[in-house]
Design a protein around this motif. Structure first.
Motif, PDB file in Angstrom:
ATOM      1  N   SER A   1       0.861  -1.224   0.153  1.00  0.00           N
ATOM      2  CA  SER A   1      -0.216  -0.275  -0.125  1.00  0.00           C
ATOM      3  C   SER A   1       0.853   1.265  -0.110  1.00  0.00           C
ATOM      4  O   SER A   1       0.316   2.419   0.287  1.00  0.00           O
ATOM      5  CB  SER A   1      -0.792  -0.052   1.317  1.00  0.00           C
ATOM      6  N   GLN A   2       2.125   1.269  -0.158  1.00  0.00           N
ATOM      7  CA  GLN A   2       3.060   2.314  -0.166  1.00  0.00           C
ATOM      8  C   GLN A   2       2.799   3.239  -1.140  1.00  0.00           C
ATOM      9  O   GLN A   2       3.060   4.462  -1.037  1.00  0.00           O
ATOM     10  CB  GLN A   2       4.605   1.828  -0.231  1.00  0.00           C
ATOM     11  N   LYS A   3       2.106   3.001  -2.277  1.00  0.00           N
ATOM     12  CA  LYS A   3       1.885   4.007  -3.224  1.00  0.00           C
ATOM     13  C   LYS A   3       0.802   4.935  -2.953  1.00  0.00           C
ATOM     14  O   LYS A   3       0.826   6.146  -3.230  1.00  0.00           O
ATOM     15  CB  LYS A   3       1.120   3.140  -4.581  1.00  0.00           C
ATOM     16  N   ILE A   4      -0.234   4.555  -1.987  1.00  0.00           N
ATOM     17  CA  ILE A   4      -1.163   5.556  -1.394  1.00  0.00           C
ATOM     18  C   ILE A   4      -0.361   6.394  -0.452  1.00  0.00           C
ATOM     19  O   ILE A   4      -0.546   7.850  -0.705  1.00  0.00           O
ATOM     20  CB  ILE A   4      -2.373   4.796  -0.689  1.00  0.00           C
ATOM     21  N   MET A   5       0.581   6.060   0.232  1.00  0.00           N
ATOM     22  CA  MET A   5       1.102   6.728   1.256  1.00  0.00           C
ATOM     23  C   MET A   5       2.134   7.961   0.416  1.00  0.00           C
ATOM     24  O   MET A   5       2.223   8.991   0.718  1.00  0.00           O
ATOM     25  CB  MET A   5       2.004   6.193   2.080  1.00  0.00           C
ATOM     26  N   LYS A   6       2.658   7.104  -0.779  1.00  0.00           N
ATOM     27  CA  LYS A   6       3.537   8.209  -1.580  1.00  0.00           C
ATOM     28  C   LYS A   6       2.742   9.463  -2.048  1.00  0.00           C
ATOM     29  O   LYS A   6       3.287  10.463  -2.011  1.00  0.00           O
ATOM     30  CB  LYS A   6       4.126   7.211  -2.520  1.00  0.00           C
ATOM     31  N   GLN A   7       1.606   8.885  -2.498  1.00  0.00           N
ATOM     32  CA  GLN A   7       0.926   9.920  -3.269  1.00  0.00           C
ATOM     33  C   GLN A   7       0.454  11.147  -2.205  1.00  0.00           C
ATOM     34  O   GLN A   7       0.251  12.422  -2.314  1.00  0.00           O
ATOM     35  CB  GLN A   7      -0.502   9.515  -3.843  1.00  0.00           C
ATOM     36  N   LEU A   8       0.033  10.663  -1.002  1.00  0.00           N
ATOM     37  CA  LEU A   8      -0.563  11.497   0.079  1.00  0.00           C
ATOM     38  C   LEU A   8       0.725  12.465   0.361  1.00  0.00           C
ATOM     39  O   LEU A   8       0.579  13.779   0.623  1.00  0.00           O
ATOM     40  CB  LEU A   8      -0.891  10.823   1.411  1.00  0.00           C
ATOM     41  N   ILE A   9       2.146  11.880   0.561  1.00  0.00           N
ATOM     42  CA  ILE A   9       3.242  12.683   0.884  1.00  0.00           C
ATOM     43  C   ILE A   9       3.500  13.679  -0.170  1.00  0.00           C
ATOM     44  O   ILE A   9       3.916  14.902  -0.083  1.00  0.00           O
ATOM     45  CB  ILE A   9       4.409  11.749   0.980  1.00  0.00           C
ATOM     46  N   LEU A  10       3.512  13.299  -1.370  1.00  0.00           N
ATOM     47  CA  LEU A  10       3.653  14.236  -2.714  1.00  0.00           C
ATOM     48  C   LEU A  10       2.449  15.340  -2.543  1.00  0.00           C
ATOM     49  O   LEU A  10       2.962  16.438  -3.048  1.00  0.00           O
ATOM     50  CB  LEU A  10       3.575  13.460  -3.746  1.00  0.00           C
ATOM     51  N   LEU A  11       1.390  14.967  -2.352  1.00  0.00           N
ATOM     52  CA  LEU A  11       0.403  16.132  -2.121  1.00  0.00           C
ATOM     53  C   LEU A  11       0.657  16.946  -1.144  1.00  0.00           C
ATOM     54  O   LEU A  11       0.572  18.275  -1.246  1.00  0.00           O
ATOM     55  CB  LEU A  11      -1.143  15.453  -1.836  1.00  0.00           C
ATOM     56  N   ALA A  12       0.987  16.618   0.004  1.00  0.00           N
ATOM     57  CA  ALA A  12       1.550  17.532   1.000  1.00  0.00           C
ATOM     58  C   ALA A  12       2.705  18.393   0.835  1.00  0.00           C
ATOM     59  O   ALA A  12       2.738  19.427   1.030  1.00  0.00           O
ATOM     60  CB  ALA A  12       1.851  16.763   2.247  1.00  0.00           C
ATOM     61  N   LYS A  13       3.583  18.038  -0.096  1.00  0.00           N
ATOM     62  CA  LYS A  13       4.738  18.527  -0.673  1.00  0.00           C
ATOM     63  C   LYS A  13       4.315  19.490  -1.638  1.00  0.00           C
ATOM     64  O   LYS A  13       4.978  20.830  -1.640  1.00  0.00           O
ATOM     65  CB  LYS A  13       5.799  17.660  -1.243  1.00  0.00           C
ATOM     66  N   ALA A  14       3.253  19.420  -2.044  1.00  0.00           N
ATOM     67  CA  ALA A  14       2.766  20.127  -3.388  1.00  0.00           C
ATOM     68  C   ALA A  14       2.187  21.434  -2.494  1.00  0.00           C
ATOM     69  O   ALA A  14       2.359  22.580  -3.064  1.00  0.00           O
ATOM     70  CB  ALA A  14       1.880  19.589  -4.089  1.00  0.00           C
ATOM     71  N   TYR A  15       1.517  21.140  -1.187  1.00  0.00           N
ATOM     72  CA  TYR A  15       1.225  22.488  -0.500  1.00  0.00           C
ATOM     73  C   TYR A  15       2.281  23.023   0.320  1.00  0.00           C
ATOM     74  O   TYR A  15       2.212  23.807   1.327  1.00  0.00           O
ATOM     75  CB  TYR A  15       0.156  21.735   0.282  1.00  0.00           C
ATOM     76  N   ASP A  16       3.615  22.770   0.067  1.00  0.00           N
ATOM     77  CA  ASP A  16       4.747  23.199   0.822  1.00  0.00           C
ATOM     78  C   ASP A  16       4.759  22.639   2.256  1.00  0.00           C
ATOM     79  O   ASP A  16       4.955  23.424   3.164  1.00  0.00           O
ATOM     80  CB  ASP A  16       4.958  24.618   0.720  1.00  0.00           C
TER      81      ASP A  16
END
Length: 691
Positions: free
Chosen positions: A627-642
């Motif tokens: 399930s690490q893909k879901i976690m990865k996308q969530l972290i990337l999204l947070a990074k997108a919001y700085d």
């Protein structure tokens, strides 16, 4: 009858005392009259006797002149020569007047030459002062004891003249009996008059005062005080107290009017005592009476407590007047259920009690379903349609309790459970609810005691850089000093009971104080994150409180972080204002427990959040190879919001490696350290973890 008089009238003061005063006054007057009349009569008697004696003296003088006595002749011889005539005069004088005891003539030598008492002729009265005064030309009156009558006599002595010369004296003694009798008769008459007046006064007082009062008292005693009407008193035959009867009857008229008003008022009070003032349905007192009246005759029964959901919001938006109208409409619909075995009551506020005392469990269930269906139809207030939802708690008799208070209390627990589970539903009481309530009360008491006695402590859990293994900060976590109860259990209770605000301020002050101590000791310090409850939004002075602490402890805001949960963001307007005020102070804000609440990414752009913390449950569910893909996308999204990303609940090296791979910023969890006391914090700051 005597006892009644003693109670009703004081005869001593009304009759006997006035009689005594009257008698005393009359007796005093009688004595005074006696003395005065005696003096007057005696004076009159003295004047009479002396006048009489003077007349007698003049008569004797005329008799002597008639005899042709010459002035040149010896007076003594002439008097001696006419003794027979003089004796006849005095004897005749006594015989002609019954009051005269004696009459006498004394010559100039004070020798008695004539006396009505013959035996006294020849007595020498030399030395008798009264006679000597008379011989000297001064008439006198005196009293002296007269042995013959064994009493005192009144005697007058006047000069006996012949021409210009005094040739002797004439004396007359009269009896005092008549005078004394007159005085006695007058005195006796006064006493008799006093007695008669007293008797008349007594009879008059009894007839005109005592008897009418006793009659009035009898009339008053015959009044029936159990009636709500006082009949007018019939005026007695004795009209002396007619005015008083009229006054009493006027008072009765006023009392009858007052009683009539009070009777109506009592009916209203009874109505208020047993009916709800607003809805006019039975109140709690009536409900209790009904319960105790019928429950003993029923084998089973139930208490249902209804609480309107969101009634406060309706009151606030539509006004209390419309809120009252809605309650009346609901009460009338509930009364529509009122049939055999159902009793409706308003419990208070927006709560209603329903007593179901059917003989079967099936009928109880049917009534509960009917209650539920009542709220499926809209209500109407001032022509406006209102949808009302209600939560209901139910307790059973005698299964859950045999006392009304216990049944209501347990129905309340069940109703609270229904609200907790989403509202607009009903729930039965269970023992687990009671245990939960007792546990809550126990923790509540601990919270209050801990606030009063400073029985809290702050533990710190490090946040570690996922790549360097260095400690970049801590999260301050509240614990009890003497109780092993965790925040996920006592924080909701503190919020519910309104204790979170003083607890929140205590935590903030303790963190500032600790940072100040480390700073004063010259130690290296890192930021400390403080958890904020949604209820702390209601602490209007919190921002000013933080500003004052920053000045007091001279702490830079870069060392302070605030962690909020997603539910604090539900109040969008209030949360935005609060968080912007914190940001204006330079305090960094973290969104805690992401993944457990609404998990709306809209929050990440709408609110001034600088850091996102992934909840432990989220890590356990998605931090794995599959399930690490879901976690990865969530972290990337947070990074997108700085946003910086912190993963909570990390417990294994495998999780650490996956988070490094997914480019997470910081890690917090038991893999590095449990929450620790302040003494260990300094060791952790200097430590570099193996990542």
């Amino acid at each position: 009858m005597k006892d009644t008089q003693k109670v009703i009238t004081n005869n001593f003061k009304l009759i006997y005392l006035p009689i005594v005063f009257t008698l005393m006054a009359i007796f005093t007057i009688a004595i005074f009259t006696h003395n005065l009349s005696q003096r007057i009569l005696f004076n009159q008697k003295e004047e009479n006797v002396i006048e009489f004696t003077k007349l007698l003296s003049s008569k004797i003088e005329l008799e002597l002149n008639h005899q042709g006595i010459n002035k040149d002749e010896s007076l003594g011889i002439n008097l001696q020569r006419d003794i027979h005539n003089l004796q006849n005069i005095v004897e005749r004088t006594k015989e002609e007047n019954d009051t005269i005891l004696y009459a006498l003539i004394v010559d100039e030598n004070l020798i008695c030459i004539a006396d009505s008492d013959v035996e006294d002729i020849g007595i020498d009265y030399s030395g008798d002062l009264e006679y000597e005064k008379a011989l000297n030309g001064v008439g006198s009156v005196s009293t002296w004891y007269y042995p013959i009558i064994d009493d005192y006599v009144l005697e007058a002595a006047v000069p006996l003249r012949y021409g210009e010369d005094i040739i002797g004296i004439v004396g007359v003694g009269i009896s005092m009996d008549e005078t004394k009798k007159n005085v006695a008769i007058l005195t006796f008459g006064s006493f008799i008059m006093a007695v008669v007046i007293s008797i008349i006064f007594f009879i008059t007082q009894r007839i005109n005062v005592i008897q009418p009062i006793l009659t009035l008292n009898k009339h008053i005693r015959n009044i029936n005080t159990d009636d709500y009407y006082f009949k007018p008193l019939e005026i007695s035959k004795n009209k002396n107290f007619e005015g008083l009867y009229n006054t009493i009857n006027e008072l009765f008229d006023k009392l009858n009017e007052s009683l009539h008003k009070n009777f109506n008022l009592n009916e209203e009070i009874k109505d208020l005592a047993y009916k709800d003032y607003l809805t006019k349905i039975p109140n709690r007192i009536s409900f209790a009476r009904k319960f105790h009246e019928v429950i003993l005759n029923n084998k089973i029964g139930a208490i249902a407590l209804l609480d309107l959901d969101s009634f406060k919001e309706y009151n606030d938006t539509k006004g209390h007047l419309n809120g009252d109208r809605l309650l009346v409409a609901i009460a009338q619909r509930l009364i529509g259920l009122k049939g055999e075995g159902v009793y409706i009551s308003r419990f208070g506020g927006d709560e209603f009690l329903v007593f179901i005392y059917h003989q079967s469990e099936e009928r109880i269930k049917e009534t509960i379903l009917e209650l539920e269906n009542l709220f499926k139809r809209p209500f109407y207030v001032q022509g406006e349609e209102v949808i009302v939802e209600a939560s209901m708690g139910i307790s059973l008799y005698p299964e859950h309790d045999k006392e009304l208070d216990g049944l209501i209390s347990k129905a309340d627990l069940a109703m609270y459970e229904a609200k907790t589970n989403g509202k607009n539903q009903w729930a039965y009481f269970t023992e687990s609810l009671l245990e939960s309530a007792e546990r809550k009360n126990y923790i509540h008491s601990i919270l209050r005691s801990s606030i009063t006695n400073n029985e809290f402590k702050i533990l710190y859990q490090p946040q570690v850089d996922v790549f360097t293994g260095e400690t970049v900060g801590f999260e301050a976590l509240l614990r009890f000093k003497n109780h092993n109860i965790f925040p996920d259990e006592f924080i909701p209770i503190a919020e519910e009971k309104g204790l979170i605000i003083p607890i929140g301020r205590m935590v903030i002050k303790e963190v500032f104080h600790q940072l100040s101590q480390w700073k004063d000791q010259g130690l290296e310090i890192t930021p400390i994150a403080i958890n904020f409850s949604v209820k702390q939004l209601n602490d209007e002075g919190l921002i000013n409180y933080i500003e004052e602490l920053l000045k007091e402890y001279t702490i830079e805001t870069k060392y302070i972080e605030v962690e909020i949960t997603e539910n604090i963001l539900i109040d969008s307007e209030g949360a935005t204002k609060f968080l912007n005020s914190l940001k204006a102070l330079g305090i960094k804000i973290s969104l805690d427990d992401f993944g457990t609440g609404y998990s709306s990414l809209n929050y990440l752009s709408k609110f001034p959040v600088a850091k996102m913390k992934l909840d432990r449950s989220f890590i356990q569910q998605y931090l794995n190879v599959s399930s690490q893909k879901i976690m990865k996308q969530l972290i990337l999204l947070a990074k997108a919001y700085d946003l910086e990303v912190v993963a909570e609940g990390v417990e294994t090296l495998e999780q650490v490696k996956l988070l490094q791979k997914l480019n997470c910023d910081y890690i917090q969890g038991y893999y590095f350290s449990k929450p620790v006391d302040t003494e260990i914090v300094l060791e952790i700051i200097r430590k570099k973890y193996d990542v």
